[in-house]
Scaffold this active site. Structure first.
Site, short mmCIF file in Angstrom:
data_model
loop_
_atom_site.label_atom_id
_atom_site.label_comp_id
_atom_site.label_asym_id
_atom_site.label_seq_id
_atom_site.Cartn_x
_atom_site.Cartn_y
_atom_site.Cartn_z
N ASP A 1 -5.16 2.81 14.12
CA ASP A 1 -4.15 3.46 13.06
C ASP A 1 -4.88 4.88 12.76
OD1 ASP A 1 -6.34 2.87 11.34
OD2 ASP A 1 -5.15 1.77 10.05
N ARG B 1 0.98 -1.07 -0.03
CA ARG B 1 0.11 -0.08 0.06
C ARG B 1 0.85 1.14 0.00
NH1 ARG B 1 -5.00 1.31 4.21
NH2 ARG B 1 -3.45 1.11 5.60
#
Length: 724
Positions: free
Chosen positions: A631, A340
């Site tokens: 996160d 990613r």
């Protein structure tokens, strides 16, 4: 001051230049001078386009804010709102029907439904563990978690508890009865498993022998046919082994000598440079690029200390068996890896362009993760990633089809620099921003030759939902958000749109993260909803969770479920556009304080590790001491939520500051066992992490799309400079 090297007209941080020259380029056919010239050309041509797309975001958000300023409240005119969104180019006309035509995609993506791990690439140990999580022990996953309750004498304890072990074995036998049914009888109480004339022979508790209800499930074995050490099967496209060793501690307690059931688990994994990492400078970026290079070359290792012993952890080799026809059968031993990249928002000082400007970080990620990926495509790499010659890149936080088209253009330019065939770089589209959701069909079309997955990220998507409609009024309480009309429509609309565009058999349709890594019993009960919803992958926070979530794909035939779902469209754009405004704001003072404290504690608990330790993803205890996987996406929700309530007077600035100061000692207590931890309290005025948490709330309405990166990056750099 960053040391820099001139290359191709760029000012490259020396640590990055050295990495490219000494580690990434050797072993490829690329010429250094040509590479840097190509990189400079990509940056010169595409950085202005990147900047222009960000300006469009700001312009659209400004118009939305102004409209809500004139039409605030829960009773806004839905038809007028939708017409306005079309007028400003937020909601686009849906394109005509089409089918994607991505090619050269590995079967882990196209025809295998199973769990997907997401791990921070800056942590080599996590990265190796995730790569190796393709296969996982069902016995370990059950014994070591709350999947098996610690009741009736089944406590984990400090040494092996046979009572608990027997419950694990019973659970596994029930799984075998479901996934590997016998022609008659049950796996419970079996006393032997052998391979006889290319068939499985099972001795039952009464001494009789039977075979499989579906003999084609048997694929192969290890050892000898009459005394196999492992027998390989397949069900719903996923492999699993019955492992046999009558002399092992567990096998001794099992009538058939079975010591474990090994499940194919994390079929795919995303190595993350984005929301789960804290990478704010060239040193941080190179650490990630180096780990990714090691994964692509297959030589990433890490020294691990455990129980007073040190050993080297490395990537697993492929698994080999004798197939039922006597030939050798090889299965992939590692998870298929995506990487990613970051989105379009941030710039990086790892490279300065010809005019001395920082370069869009997403352009750098595309260049350098793809450069590293070249090493996985060499024919002599026995631990290669893709067997079809593709590189898989997840692109997050895109707003609408123009931004997806820009990503496709960027990937095409990177392919030219690296000498790769067109469409080698595949894209996973994160459907986590509202403007992408409502234009999803057009977004998929913009990458129809590259798309290999679409995935709902409800955490970021909720953050964008709040920020987009910040001026419309106060939103519902955070815990009530999952019950709002828009979110169910969003999840269904993603699957509906993906299936209509022909993703089945060509790409993944994914669902989001299970964020409570210690609550595996709850995950087993609830996360089966993802495959039932038509998702052929869903995110898990750990290798253990991947093994347990794999059970759901044995219970649900996802591709059959997708065929059912494709018969009718279940969600509409109108439902997605329903703004989650609170119908009433008559919450009690206690309810408001509870909401404020929960979010303040969550923000502080995550931010202090981000700023002080450079940790972008970790288990953060909530206000009730339940460990949650946090996160930047969860941070975005919490900060935008408080900013929204503050904006509309549900809470005051004084209340927010008081809550932050009261929650700081709670976070300090939760981190007390960490000798490197610096308390937030009582020096609130000088503690950089506390200031960052405050900024995220009090500057929340003005942050681009509610993103947390600008404040986090600035404050982390400040912390590193002070503590250099």
């Amino acid at each position: 001051m960053t040391d820099r090297v001139q290359a191709g007209g760029l000012q490259v941080a020396k640590v990055l230049f050295d990495f490219v020259e000494k580690e990434a380029l050797p072993g490829t056919d690329l010429d250094s001078e040509a590479f840097w010239a190509g990189a400079a050309s990509v940056i010169a041509d595409l950085a202005p386009k990147n900047k222009a797309l960000l300006a469009v975001r700001d312009e659209i958000q400004g118009k939305v804010d102004a409209w809500h300023g004139e039409h605030a409240g829960a009773e806004y005119d839905r038809a007028a709102y939708k017409a306005f969104l079309k007028e400003i180019g937020y909601l686009l006309d849906e394109p005509a029907d089409f089918q994607i035509h991505t090619s050269g995609v590995d079967t882990e993506i196209t025809t295998t439904a199973g769990p997907q791990l997401v791990v921070p690439v800056l942590n080599a140990r996590f990265a190796i563990n995730a790569s190796n999580a393709r296969w996982g022990s069902l016995y370990d996953a059950l014994y070591g978690t709350d999947a098996i309750p610690e009741t009736d004498g089944a406590e984990k304890g400090t040494s092996y508890n046979k009572v608990r072990g027997d419950k694990v074995i019973a659970f596994a036998r029930d799984f075998l009865d479901e996934a590997l049914p016998l022609s008659s009888g049950s796996h419970v109480g079996t006393t032997g498993y052998v391979v006889d004339a290319a068939s499985l022979t099972v001795t039952l508790a009464d001494g009789s022998t039977v075979g499989l209800k579906d003999p084609s499930q048997l694929l192969g074995y290890q050892g000898t046919p009459d005394a196999p050490t492992a027998i390989l099967f397949v069900h719903n496209g996923l492999h699993f082994e019955i492992q046999i060793d009558p002399e092992s501690p567990i096998g001794k307690t099992d009538g058939a000598g079975v010591k474990d059931v090994l499940l194919e688990s994390a079929v795919t994994t995303i190595m993350d440079f984005e929301d789960s990492v804290a990478a704010v400078d060239a040193d941080d970026k190179v650490l990630g690029y180096r780990n990714w290079l090691g994964l692509m070359k297959g030589d990433l290792t890490e020294e691990v200390s455990k129980g007073g012993k040190t050993f080297t952890r490395a990537m697993n080799k492929d698994r080999t068996y004798t197939s039922v026809d006597g030939s050798e059968l090889t299965l992939h031993g590692r998870s298929l890896l995506f990487v990613r990249n970051v989105g379009h928002l941030m710039t990086s000082d790892a490279i300065l362009d010809a005019d001395g400007n920082e370069v869009p970080e997403g352009i750098l990620d595309a260049l350098f993760t793809s450069l590293a990926g070249l090493h996985s495509l060499t024919p002599d790499n026995v631990l290669s990633n893709s067997r079809t010659g593709s590189l898989y890149i997840v692109k997050p936080k895109m707003h609408g089809p123009d931004e997806v088209a820009f990503t496709a253009e960027l990937f095409g330019r990177v392919e030219q620099v690296l000498g790769l065939p067109t469409n080698t770089l595949k894209v996973g589209i994160m459907d986590e921003e509202r403007r992408t959701t409502v234009n999803l069909k057009a977004c998929i079309q913009a990458a129809s030759e590259r798309v290999v997955f679409i995935n709902t990220g409800f955490l970021d998507r909720t953050g964008d939902e709040i920020h987009t409609s910040m001026e419309a009024g106060p939103v519902v309480r955070k815990g009530a958000m999952k019950g709002e009309k828009w979110i169910a429509a969003y999840e269904d609309f993603n699957v509906d749109t993906g299936l209509a565009a022909g993703l089945q058999g060509k790409a993944q349709i994914g669902k989001g993260m299970w964020a409570m890594p210690d609550l595996m019993h709850d995950m087993l009960e609830q996360k089966i909803g993802h495959p039932k919803a038509g998702a052929n992958t869903a995110w898990v926070p750990s290798p253990t969770a991947a093994t347990l979530h794999a059970l759901h794909y044995h219970k649900v035939d996802v591709f059959a479920r997708q065929h059912e779902i494709a018969k009718a469209k279940r969600a509409t754009v109108d439902e997605i556009l329903e703004i989650p405004l609170a119908p009433s704001t008559d919450w009690t003072d206690e309810e408001k304080q509870n909401e404020l404290d929960n979010n303040s504690q969550s923000i502080l608990g995550y931010v202090v590790r981000w700023i002080d330790h450079g940790v972008g993803c970790s288990k953060v205890p909530d206000i009730n001491d339940i460990a949650l996987m946090e996160d930047r996406a969860t941070l975005r929700i919490s900060s935008q939520f408080i900013a929204n309530w503050l904006r509309h007077g549900i809470v005051t600035e004084e209340q927010v500051r008081e809550s932050l100061k009261r929650m700081a000692p709670v976070v300090d207590r939760q981190n007390a066992s960490d000798p490197t931890y610096k308390p937030l309290a009582p020096d609130f005025d000088t503690n950089i992490a506390f200031q960052a948490a405050s900024d995220l709330i009090f500057q929340g309405t003005s942050q681009p799309n509610g993103y947390t990166e600008p404040i986090l990056h600035r404050r982390r750099r400040e912390y590193k400079a002070v503590n250099a």
